[in-house]
Design a protein around this motif. Structure first.
Motif, PDB file in Angstrom:
ATOM      1  N   SER A  20       0.852  -1.085  -0.135  1.00  0.00           N
ATOM      2  CA  SER A  20       0.198   0.300   0.427  1.00  0.00           C
ATOM      3  C   SER A  20       1.064   0.747   0.097  1.00  0.00           C
ATOM      4  O   SER A  20       2.204   1.163   0.153  1.00  0.00           O
ATOM      5  CB  SER A  20      -0.870   0.119   1.553  1.00  0.00           C
ATOM      6  N   HIS A  21       0.124   2.178  -0.704  1.00  0.00           N
ATOM      7  CA  HIS A  21       1.456   3.472  -0.356  1.00  0.00           C
ATOM      8  C   HIS A  21       2.500   3.498  -0.672  1.00  0.00           C
ATOM      9  O   HIS A  21       2.581   3.065  -1.955  1.00  0.00           O
ATOM     10  CB  HIS A  21       1.275   4.039   1.168  1.00  0.00           C
ATOM     11  N   PRO A  37       7.591   0.423   4.742  1.00  0.00           N
ATOM     12  CA  PRO A  37       6.504  -0.484   5.229  1.00  0.00           C
ATOM     13  C   PRO A  37       5.919   0.343   6.067  1.00  0.00           C
ATOM     14  O   PRO A  37       6.542   1.351   7.016  1.00  0.00           O
ATOM     15  CB  PRO A  37       7.341  -1.257   6.815  1.00  0.00           C
ATOM     16  N   TYR A  38       4.863   0.566   6.114  1.00  0.00           N
ATOM     17  CA  TYR A  38       3.689   1.378   6.714  1.00  0.00           C
ATOM     18  C   TYR A  38       2.640   1.176   7.425  1.00  0.00           C
ATOM     19  O   TYR A  38       1.746   0.315   5.870  1.00  0.00           O
ATOM     20  CB  TYR A  38       3.674   2.570   5.606  1.00  0.00           C
ATOM     21  N   PRO A  65       7.497   2.582  12.954  1.00  0.00           N
ATOM     22  CA  PRO A  65       8.687   2.157  13.567  1.00  0.00           C
ATOM     23  C   PRO A  65       8.005   0.577  13.856  1.00  0.00           C
ATOM     24  O   PRO A  65       8.557  -0.599  14.299  1.00  0.00           O
ATOM     25  CB  PRO A  65       8.679   2.759  14.770  1.00  0.00           C
ATOM     26  N   GLU A  66       6.028   0.504  14.245  1.00  0.00           N
ATOM     27  CA  GLU A  66       5.454  -0.704  14.216  1.00  0.00           C
ATOM     28  C   GLU A  66       5.545  -1.155  13.867  1.00  0.00           C
ATOM     29  O   GLU A  66       5.355  -2.425  13.686  1.00  0.00           O
ATOM     30  CB  GLU A  66       4.203  -0.021  15.315  1.00  0.00           C
ATOM     31  N   ALA A  67       5.026  -1.287  12.214  1.00  0.00           N
ATOM     32  CA  ALA A  67       5.510  -1.835  11.425  1.00  0.00           C
ATOM     33  C   ALA A  67       6.830  -2.944  10.893  1.00  0.00           C
ATOM     34  O   ALA A  67       6.920  -3.998  10.640  1.00  0.00           O
ATOM     35  CB  ALA A  67       5.455  -0.958   9.649  1.00  0.00           C
ATOM     36  N   TYR A 201       2.980   4.517  -7.626  1.00  0.00           N
ATOM     37  CA  TYR A 201       3.097   4.136  -6.562  1.00  0.00           C
ATOM     38  C   TYR A 201       2.366   5.695  -5.345  1.00  0.00           C
ATOM     39  O   TYR A 201       2.706   6.561  -6.435  1.00  0.00           O
ATOM     40  CB  TYR A 201       3.307   3.423  -5.967  1.00  0.00           C
ATOM     41  N   HIS A 202       3.170   5.558  -4.417  1.00  0.00           N
ATOM     42  CA  HIS A 202       2.567   7.162  -3.366  1.00  0.00           C
ATOM     43  C   HIS A 202       1.227   7.592  -3.931  1.00  0.00           C
ATOM     44  O   HIS A 202       1.848   8.996  -4.244  1.00  0.00           O
ATOM     45  CB  HIS A 202       4.149   7.426  -3.407  1.00  0.00           C
TER      46      HIS A 202
END
Length: 221
Positions: A20-21, A37-38, A65-67, A201-202
């Motif tokens: 994604s994104h 990663p997002y 950071p969580e991804a 993308y994006h």
């Protein structure tokens, strides 16, 4: 790619999975490279662990950071610009970090060469004198894998350095105002780079049919 098999394209031993994104995976042999990663667009706890993570810059929709924690192992290698390297350490990541500035190259695991390229705004600004993406802070990346050259543009406008690119097999170009390129600039960039395969993308919306009509020698994915 078990989590999202319908988004994976195969080019011989190279695989490309759109997440994604600006997030994607590139696979080759035992390597699985995660790009930007997002977590807002995907549940990274359900996605494969990455052997390598490429981060283009430290904005929240590219540095999550969580991804990263969800897909990083102790052996994962991060390849990032300086500001992202500083954030990784501040956020407690202890893995190996390779810091690349524009123009730097790393021959990664002998089978993959990764070169950092400029990615920046020329015209569009956050406020007068402050571009959304200043030159030198973020990276695009040129990967050479199995003799194929893959260009990941990062957050960038149509910049002069794109004219130096050639023999690009796959290109990922951003398409979002005001941060990156308009559709017209995107098409012009694709004509300059002339990859065999082109991934927008994006973006928020994309008219692939119109883009394909403008790019006779490029296959839009």
């Amino acid at each position: 790619m078990k989590a999202q098999p319908d988004t994976t394209d195969y080019y011989g031993p190279i695989s490309v999975t759109r997440i994604s994104h600006a997030a994607l995976y590139i696979g080759y042999e035992d390597e699985l490279i995660a790009v930007d990663p997002y977590g807002e667009g995907a549940d990274y706890t359900r996605l494969p662990k990455a052997t390598t993570v490429l981060i283009t810059h430290d904005h929240y929709d590219h540095y999550d950071p969580e991804a990263l924690r969800a897909i990083a192992t102790d052996q994962t290698v991060f390849i990032v610009p300086q500001k992202a390297a500083e954030r990784l350490r501040a956020d407690g990541f202890t893995q190996r970090i390779i810091t690349l500035a524009n123009g730097d190259t790393t021959d990664y695991n002998r089978s993959i060469r990764i070169r950092a390229l400029p990615a920046y705004n020329i015209v569009r600004e956050r406020r007068p004198g402050v571009p959304f993406h200043p030159k030198g802070e973020g990276n695009g990346y040129l990967l050479t894998i199995d003799g194929k050259r893959i260009y990941i543009a990062g957050d960038t406008e149509l910049i002069p350095e794109m004219r130096e690119l050639n023999f690009i097999f796959i290109a990922f170009l951003p398409l979002m105002l005001p941060y990156t390129m308009s559709e017209e600039e995107f098409i012009e960039a694709a004509k300059i780079i002339e990859p065999e395969y082109l991934y927008p993308y994006h973006y928020e919306t994309v008219d692939r049919k119109r883009i394909q009509e403008q790019l006779a020698v490029v296959q839009v994915r």
